[in-house]
Scaffold this motif. Structure first.
Motif, PDB file in Angstrom:
ATOM      1  N   ILE A 164       0.848  -1.204   0.000  1.00 15.60           N
ATOM      2  CA  ILE A 164       0.000   0.000   0.000  1.00 15.60           C
ATOM      3  C   ILE A 164       0.877   1.246   0.000  1.00 15.60           C
ATOM      4  O   ILE A 164       0.636   2.200  -0.755  1.00 15.60           O
ATOM      5  N   LEU A 165       1.907   1.259   0.834  1.00 15.76           N
ATOM      6  CA  LEU A 165       2.801   2.413   0.916  1.00 15.76           C
ATOM      7  C   LEU A 165       3.495   2.668  -0.419  1.00 15.76           C
ATOM      8  O   LEU A 165       3.613   3.813  -0.864  1.00 15.76           O
ATOM      9  N   LYS A 166       3.960   1.605  -1.067  1.00 15.28           N
ATOM     10  CA  LYS A 166       4.671   1.747  -2.338  1.00 15.28           C
ATOM     11  C   LYS A 166       3.768   2.359  -3.404  1.00 15.28           C
ATOM     12  O   LYS A 166       4.158   3.287  -4.112  1.00 15.28           O
ATOM     13  N   VAL A 167       2.561   1.844  -3.529  1.00 15.69           N
ATOM     14  CA  VAL A 167       1.619   2.360  -4.527  1.00 15.69           C
ATOM     15  C   VAL A 167       1.207   3.792  -4.177  1.00 15.69           C
ATOM     16  O   VAL A 167       1.110   4.648  -5.063  1.00 15.69           O
ATOM     17  N   SER A 168       0.999   4.074  -2.887  1.00 15.76           N
ATOM     18  CA  SER A 168       0.634   5.426  -2.463  1.00 15.76           C
ATOM     19  C   SER A 168       1.705   6.429  -2.859  1.00 15.76           C
ATOM     20  O   SER A 168       1.390   7.514  -3.371  1.00 15.76           O
ATOM     21  N   ARG A 169       2.949   6.090  -2.631  1.00 18.31           N
ATOM     22  CA  ARG A 169       4.044   6.995  -2.998  1.00 18.31           C
ATOM     23  C   ARG A 169       4.028   7.283  -4.493  1.00 18.31           C
ATOM     24  O   ARG A 169       4.144   8.435  -4.917  1.00 18.31           O
ATOM     25  N   ARG A 170       3.895   6.249  -5.301  1.00 13.67           N
ATOM     26  CA  ARG A 170       3.889   6.427  -6.758  1.00 13.67           C
ATOM     27  C   ARG A 170       2.701   7.285  -7.205  1.00 13.67           C
ATOM     28  O   ARG A 170       2.862   8.237  -7.962  1.00 13.67           O
ATOM     29  N   ASN A 171       1.514   6.958  -6.722  1.00  9.23           N
ATOM     30  CA  ASN A 171       0.322   7.700  -7.125  1.00  9.23           C
ATOM     31  C   ASN A 171       0.374   9.155  -6.669  1.00  9.23           C
ATOM     32  O   ASN A 171      -0.051  10.055  -7.401  1.00  9.23           O
ATOM     33  N   VAL A 183       3.007  11.087  -6.133  1.00  7.16           N
ATOM     34  CA  VAL A 183       3.941  11.849  -6.969  1.00  7.16           C
ATOM     35  C   VAL A 183       3.271  12.160  -8.301  1.00  7.16           C
ATOM     36  O   VAL A 183       3.291  13.296  -8.782  1.00  7.16           O
ATOM     37  N   ARG A 184       2.665  11.163  -8.902  1.00  9.54           N
ATOM     38  CA  ARG A 184       1.991  11.334 -10.197  1.00  9.54           C
ATOM     39  C   ARG A 184       0.927  12.421 -10.145  1.00  9.54           C
ATOM     40  O   ARG A 184       0.797  13.226 -11.061  1.00  9.54           O
ATOM     41  N   ASP A 185       0.165  12.473  -9.037  1.00  8.39           N
ATOM     42  CA  ASP A 185      -0.971  13.388  -8.931  1.00  8.39           C
ATOM     43  C   ASP A 185      -0.645  14.695  -8.218  1.00  8.39           C
ATOM     44  O   ASP A 185      -1.548  15.508  -7.985  1.00  8.39           O
ATOM     45  N   GLY A 186       0.612  14.897  -7.846  1.00  4.44           N
ATOM     46  CA  GLY A 186       0.986  16.140  -7.173  1.00  4.44           C
ATOM     47  C   GLY A 186       0.433  16.246  -5.762  1.00  4.44           C
ATOM     48  O   GLY A 186       0.203  17.345  -5.264  1.00  4.44           O
ATOM     49  N   LEU A 187       0.219  15.104  -5.114  1.00  5.74           N
ATOM     50  CA  LEU A 187      -0.299  15.095  -3.752  1.00  5.74           C
ATOM     51  C   LEU A 187       0.840  15.027  -2.756  1.00  5.74           C
ATOM     52  O   LEU A 187       1.836  14.340  -2.986  1.00  5.74           O
ATOM     53  N   THR A 188       0.681  15.728  -1.669  1.00  6.47           N
ATOM     54  CA  THR A 188       1.628  15.666  -0.566  1.00  6.47           C
ATOM     55  C   THR A 188       0.825  15.430   0.705  1.00  6.47           C
ATOM     56  O   THR A 188      -0.399  15.345   0.681  1.00  6.47           O
ATOM     57  N   GLY A 189       1.517  15.349   1.818  1.00  7.86           N
ATOM     58  CA  GLY A 189       0.847  15.142   3.094  1.00  7.86           C
ATOM     59  C   GLY A 189       1.664  14.222   3.958  1.00  7.86           C
ATOM     60  O   GLY A 189       2.887  14.244   3.909  1.00  7.86           O
ATOM     61  N   MET A 190       0.986  13.413   4.723  1.00  9.63           N
ATOM     62  CA  MET A 190       1.689  12.466   5.579  1.00  9.63           C
ATOM     63  C   MET A 190       0.796  11.261   5.811  1.00  9.63           C
ATOM     64  O   MET A 190      -0.420  11.397   5.952  1.00  9.63           O
ATOM     65  N   LEU A 191       1.422  10.099   5.853  1.00  6.18           N
ATOM     66  CA  LEU A 191       0.718   8.851   6.141  1.00  6.18           C
ATOM     67  C   LEU A 191       1.418   8.164   7.292  1.00  6.18           C
ATOM     68  O   LEU A 191       2.619   7.918   7.238  1.00  6.18           O
ATOM     69  N   TYR A 192       0.661   7.881   8.344  1.00  2.00           N
ATOM     70  CA  TYR A 192       1.152   7.020   9.414  1.00  2.00           C
ATOM     71  C   TYR A 192       0.455   5.683   9.207  1.00  2.00           C
ATOM     72  O   TYR A 192      -0.773   5.621   9.082  1.00  2.00           O
ATOM     73  N   VAL A 231      -7.110  15.012  -4.785  1.00  2.00           N
ATOM     74  CA  VAL A 231      -7.287  14.514  -3.414  1.00  2.00           C
ATOM     75  C   VAL A 231      -8.516  13.613  -3.355  1.00  2.00           C
ATOM     76  O   VAL A 231      -8.466  12.509  -2.800  1.00  2.00           O
ATOM     77  N   MET A 232      -9.611  14.068  -3.937  1.00  2.00           N
ATOM     78  CA  MET A 232     -10.844  13.280  -3.871  1.00  2.00           C
ATOM     79  C   MET A 232     -10.737  11.993  -4.692  1.00  2.00           C
ATOM     80  O   MET A 232     -11.292  10.963  -4.298  1.00  2.00           O
ATOM     81  N   ALA A 233     -10.019  12.028  -5.803  1.00  2.00           N
ATOM     82  CA  ALA A 233      -9.818  10.794  -6.591  1.00  2.00           C
ATOM     83  C   ALA A 233      -9.020   9.778  -5.781  1.00  2.00           C
ATOM     84  O   ALA A 233      -9.356   8.584  -5.761  1.00  2.00           O
ATOM     85  N   ALA A 234      -7.973  10.243  -5.103  1.00  2.00           N
ATOM     86  CA  ALA A 234      -7.176   9.344  -4.258  1.00  2.00           C
ATOM     87  C   ALA A 234      -8.033   8.786  -3.126  1.00  2.00           C
ATOM     88  O   ALA A 234      -7.990   7.588  -2.827  1.00  2.00           O
ATOM     89  N   PHE A 235      -8.830   9.636  -2.507  1.00  2.00           N
ATOM     90  CA  PHE A 235      -9.661   9.189  -1.396  1.00  2.00           C
ATOM     91  C   PHE A 235     -10.721   8.193  -1.866  1.00  2.00           C
ATOM     92  O   PHE A 235     -11.009   7.214  -1.165  1.00  2.00           O
TER      93      PHE A 235
END
Length: 132
Positions: A22-29, A31-40, A57-61
């Motif tokens: 999940i973390l690996k795919v999240s990082r890739r997506n 970067v692709r979508d210009g999203l930043t933030g933090m995931l614990y 943001v809404m597409a990712a969510f």
């Protein structure tokens, strides 16, 4: 700039390898979508702040909500922010036996630019996870 913060529970039977995927795919997506933030993420819970263009943001969510590896997805905050509160994408990840004090310190540093309420959400979540 749009910011969304949510918490979810990992579906039963998740392994640390599943969380890593999940973390690996999240990082890739992100970067692709210009999203930043933090995931614990640990082996049971996810707490994430996503920042970027509202549509991205809404597409990712929406992907997260449909992902069967997440359950009990709850939005904690949605708001417009003047600037990215978390700066460049950061990933905080803890597994069994992690350094709880070190993780709390790391998340505190990563959330230093966040609003007091969002910073308190991350710090309180980690404190609760440490006590569990």
């Amino acid at each position: 700039m749009y910011q969304l913060v949510y918490v979810s529970t990992a579906a039963r039977g998740q392994s640390l390898e599943d969380v890593g995927a999940i973390l690996k795919v999240s990082r890739r997506n992100n970067v692709r979508d210009g999203l930043t933030g933090m995931l614990y993420a640990d082996d049971r819970r996810f707490l994430q702040a996503l920042e970027g263009e509202e549509a991205h943001v809404m597409a990712a969510f929406t992907r997260i909500q449909k992902d069967p590896r997440h359950r009990a997805v709850v939005v904690l905050s949605r708001r417009t922010v003047a600037a990215r509160e978390f700066g460049a994408w950061e990933m905080a990840h803890a597994g069994p036996g992690h350094d709880a004090d070190g993780m709390v310190d790391k998340v505190g540093r990563l959330a230093a630019g966040a609003s007091p309420a969002i910073k308190a959400t991350f710090e309180g979540f980690l404190e609760a996870r440490r006590a569990a």
